[in-house]
Design an enzyme around this catalytic site. Structure first.
Site, PDB file in Angstrom:
ATOM      1  N   THR A   1      44.123 -28.130  24.176  1.00  0.00           N
ATOM      2  CA  THR A   1      44.965 -27.219  23.247  1.00  0.00           C
ATOM      3  C   THR A   1      45.940 -28.067  22.319  1.00  0.00           C
ATOM      4  O   THR A   1      46.763 -28.641  22.651  1.00  0.00           O
ATOM      5  CB  THR A   1      45.800 -26.053  24.104  1.00  0.00           C
TER       6      THR A   1
ATOM      7  N   GLU B   1      39.376 -24.283  25.708  1.00  0.00           N
ATOM      8  CA  GLU B   1      39.231 -23.903  27.037  1.00  0.00           C
ATOM      9  C   GLU B   1      40.059 -22.344  27.277  1.00  0.00           C
ATOM     10  O   GLU B   1      41.029 -22.287  26.547  1.00  0.00           O
ATOM     11  CB  GLU B   1      39.511 -24.813  28.216  1.00  0.00           C
TER      12      GLU B   1
ATOM     13  N   LEU C   1      40.697 -21.112  30.436  1.00  0.00           N
ATOM     14  CA  LEU C   1      40.740 -21.148  32.027  1.00  0.00           C
ATOM     15  C   LEU C   1      41.980 -20.417  32.754  1.00  0.00           C
ATOM     16  O   LEU C   1      43.173 -20.503  31.990  1.00  0.00           O
ATOM     17  CB  LEU C   1      41.012 -22.586  32.716  1.00  0.00           C
TER      18      LEU C   1
ATOM     19  N   LYS D   1      42.611 -20.462  20.615  1.00  0.00           N
ATOM     20  CA  LYS D   1      43.188 -20.718  21.974  1.00  0.00           C
ATOM     21  C   LYS D   1      44.915 -20.117  21.938  1.00  0.00           C
ATOM     22  O   LYS D   1      45.381 -19.351  22.615  1.00  0.00           O
ATOM     23  CB  LYS D   1      43.302 -21.781  22.701  1.00  0.00           C
TER      24      LYS D   1
ATOM     25  N   GLY E   1      58.213  -7.749  34.890  1.00  0.00           N
ATOM     26  CA  GLY E   1      58.641  -8.402  36.014  1.00  0.00           C
ATOM     27  C   GLY E   1      59.684  -9.584  35.336  1.00  0.00           C
ATOM     28  O   GLY E   1      60.311  -9.506  34.263  1.00  0.00           O
TER      29      GLY E   1
ATOM     30  N   CYS F   1      50.975 -23.536  30.510  1.00  0.00           N
ATOM     31  CA  CYS F   1      50.189 -23.176  28.945  1.00  0.00           C
ATOM     32  C   CYS F   1      51.053 -22.291  27.981  1.00  0.00           C
ATOM     33  O   CYS F   1      51.440 -22.717  27.026  1.00  0.00           O
ATOM     34  CB  CYS F   1      48.943 -22.589  29.298  1.00  0.00           C
TER      35      CYS F   1
ATOM     36  N   ARG G   1      55.126 -25.442  37.447  1.00  0.00           N
ATOM     37  CA  ARG G   1      55.703 -25.929  36.048  1.00  0.00           C
ATOM     38  C   ARG G   1      56.228 -24.555  35.370  1.00  0.00           C
ATOM     39  O   ARG G   1      55.659 -23.477  35.071  1.00  0.00           O
ATOM     40  CB  ARG G   1      54.482 -26.423  35.031  1.00  0.00           C
TER      41      ARG G   1
END
Length: 447
Positions: free
Chosen positions: A129, A159, A161, A215, A264, A271, A342
Site C-alpha cells: 500500500t 492487496e 487481505l 486500497k 465499540g 493498516c 499493532r
C-alpha cells in the site's frame, strides 16, 4: 511453459501470497532480507498467526511429507532475478516516525535491488500500500536500472487481505485490481490469477494512480463507517439511545448495509490507522488537503473511543481512581483470529488503566507474546478464568469467539464483582445478566 513467480518480502502479506501462489500451481521463490524469517518459513512456521497459513505452507515447502516442493526461499537477489517471470513486491510501508506520511524506503530499496538483476523479460508487480503517484517513480527506477530495459516493466496490484481471512482472500478474492501500462502486463496477470478469474472474480483493469487509490480509498471508507457508528454511540450515551438497535435499523437500508456498524472501542492494526493518515499526508502534498479533512475527524473519533472506554470503566467502578482496583481485560489483539497487537485499542485501554493505578491482567487467545513485548508491565494470565480471578471489573475488548462462548456463571464464581463492560457490543446482555452480572456496553446506557 508455466510462469515462475517470486515474492519479495515474507511478512504477513508476502508469506500468504507466496503460499497461495504455490497453491495455485506455480513454482514460487520468496526472498526476505531477514535470515530468521526465511529459516522459520522453511520449517513450515509463520512469523505471525494467520488461520490456515501454516497448513498451506507445509503443503508446498520442501521437506514435508506429501509436499509439492513448489515453494522455496532465498536471500539471493540474483537468484530471484534469474528465476522469476513475475515478481510480486510485498514489503512493508509503515508510517514515518513522528509524521503521518508513509515510509517508502522498504519499497524503494526492494525495487532497486530487484531491478539490478532483471536481465530478461519480467513483470514487477507492486502489492504494498503506497501513496498515489509512487508507482510512476518506481517504474522509472526499473527502467533506469534493469539490464533488460523495456522488457522489464511495472504493474500495480493492491492487496485487500483481512487478517484472519488472508488465505481465503488471496485464493478466492472478491475482486482483483491491476494497474497496467501494456497489454502484456494485463495478459500476464490474467494468467497468474486464472483460477480465481475462472471462479468469477471480477478483474478491474486501470491505470497506476487509480490502482494505488483503490486500497487507501477502501480503507478510508471502512474507517469512516466505523467512526460514524462510534459517533452515534456517543449520541446514544448522551441521549439514552441504544446504538446496537440504531445500527440494526439503519443496516437494513441496502444503501448502508450492516457490515462495520458495530460500535465499540474503534479500529487499530497495521493498516487502517496508518493508511488514512498517509492518505491525508499525500493529499496535502498534492495540494488537495481539504478533500480529505474529514479523515482527521475520523481518526480523532477513533482514538477518542479508547479514552471513553477507560472513563466508562471508571464510572462503573464508582467514579473514583483506579488505584488498587483489579481489572481483567479480555483481548489484546486489535481484532480476533490474529496475533497482531499493532495500534491495538484493547492494549491501549489496558495500558491507560494500568498507568492510572489499576491492577490490570490481560488474556488473549493468540496475542500474549506480542502483547508482553509491547506492554511488559501489565500482568498476563493463561486463561480467561485466571484473568478474571479476583477482578472488580471485566473489560471485553477483542471479540474472540472464545469470549462469546464463556460461561458467565462459572466466570462469576472467581470474580470479586460481577461487572462486565462490553467494549465490542458482541456479548449477549441477557445471558450475562441472568448469571448475576451487571452488564454495560458502549453506546447502550439503557440496554
Amino acid at each position: 511453459m508455466s510462469l515462475k513467480i517470486t515474492v519479495i518480502g515474507t511478512g504477513y502479506l508476502g508469506a500468504t501470497h507466496a503460499a497461495a501462489m504455490a497453491e495455485l500451481g506455480f513454482e514460487v521463490l520468496a526472498l526476505d532480507v531477514v535470515k530468521e524469517k526465511i529459516e522459520m518459513l522453511e520449517r513450515g512456521e509463520t512469523p505471525m498467526y494467520e488461520p490456515g497459513l501454516e497448513e498451506l505452507l507445509r503443503r508446498h515447502v520442501a521437506g514435508f511429507e506429501g509436499s509439492t516442493g513448489r515453494l522455496r526461499f532465498t536471500q539471493d537477489w540474483a537468484e530471484v532475478g534469474a528465476f522469476g517471470d513475475v515478481h510480486f513486491v510485498c514489503v512493508n510501508t509503515p508510517q514515518k516516525h513522528g509524521e503521518y506520511a508513509c515510509d517508502m524506503s522498504y519499497v524503494e530499496s526492494a525495487i532497486g535491488s530487484l531491478a539490478a538483476h532483471l536481465t530478461r523479460p519480467a513483470l514487477v508487480v507492486g502489492k504494498s500500500t503506497v501513496p498515489v503517484g509512487s508507482a510512476d517513480g518506481l517504474a522509472r527506477t526499473i527502467a533506469a536500472l534493469a539490464p533488460a530495459g523495456a522488457d522489464a516493466e511495472l504493474a500495480w496490484n493492491p492487496e485487500f487481505l483481512r487478517e484472519g481471512f488472508a488465505v481465503q482472500d488471496t485464493l478466492h478474492p472478491d475482486r482483483i485490481v491491476v494497474g497496467v501500462r501494456s497489454e502484456r502486463a494485463e495478459r500476464l496477470l490474467r494468467e497468474v490469477y486464472a483460477t480465481p478469474l475462472g471462479e468469477g472474480t471480477p478483474f478491474v483493469v486501470t491505470d497506476f494512480p487509480t490502482a494505488e487509490l483503490v486500497k487507501t480509498s477502501a480503507n478510508s471508507f471502512l474507517a469512516t463507517k466505523i467512526s460514524f457508528i462510534n459517533a452515534m454511540a456517543e449520541m446514544c450515551e448522551a441521549s439514552g439511545g441504544d446504538v446496537a438497535k440504531l445500527a440494526e435499523a439503519i443496516g437494513y437500508d441496502d444503501r448502508i448495509g450492516k457490515k462495520f456498524l458495530r460500535a465499540g472501542i474503534g479500529f487499530g492494526g497495521g493498516c487502517l490507522p496508518k493508511d488514512i493518515r498517509a492518505f491525508m499526508a499525500r493529499a496535502g502534498e498534492l495540494g488537495v488537503d481539504q478533500a480529505l479533512t474529514f479523515l482527521r475527524e475520523i481518526d480523532s473519533i477513533n482514538m477518542r473511543q479508547r479514552g471513553q472506554m477507560v472513563e466508562l470503566a471508571r464510572q462503573a467502578l464508582g467514579g473514583g481512581p483506579f488505584l488498587g482496583r483489579r481489572i481483567a481485560v479480555l483481548g489484546a489483539t486489535f481484532k480476533p483470529d490474529s496475533d497482531d497487537v499493532r495500534d491495538s485499542p484493547a492494549l491501549n485501554v489496558a495500558g491507560q488503566i494500568h498507568l492510572q493505578g489499576g491492577q490490570v491482567t490481560v488474556y488473549d487467545p493468540k496475542g500474549m507474546d506480542n502483547a508482553r513485548r509491547i506492554f511488559p508491565t501489565l500482568a498476563y494470565a493463561d486463561s480467561a478464568r485466571e484473568a478474571v480471578r479476583g477482578a472488580d471489573a471485566v473489560l471485553h475488548l477483542t471479540e474472540w469467539r472464545e469470549f462469546r462462548e464463556l460461561d458467565p456463571a462459572a466466570l462469576g464464581e472467581v470474580a470479586a464483582a460481577r461487572l462486565i463492560l462490553d467494549g465490542r457490543n458482541a456479548l449477549d446482555p441477557a445471558l450475562w445478566r441472568a448469571a448475576g452480572w451487571t452488564y454495560r456496553a458502549m453506546g447502550r446506557p439503557t440496554a
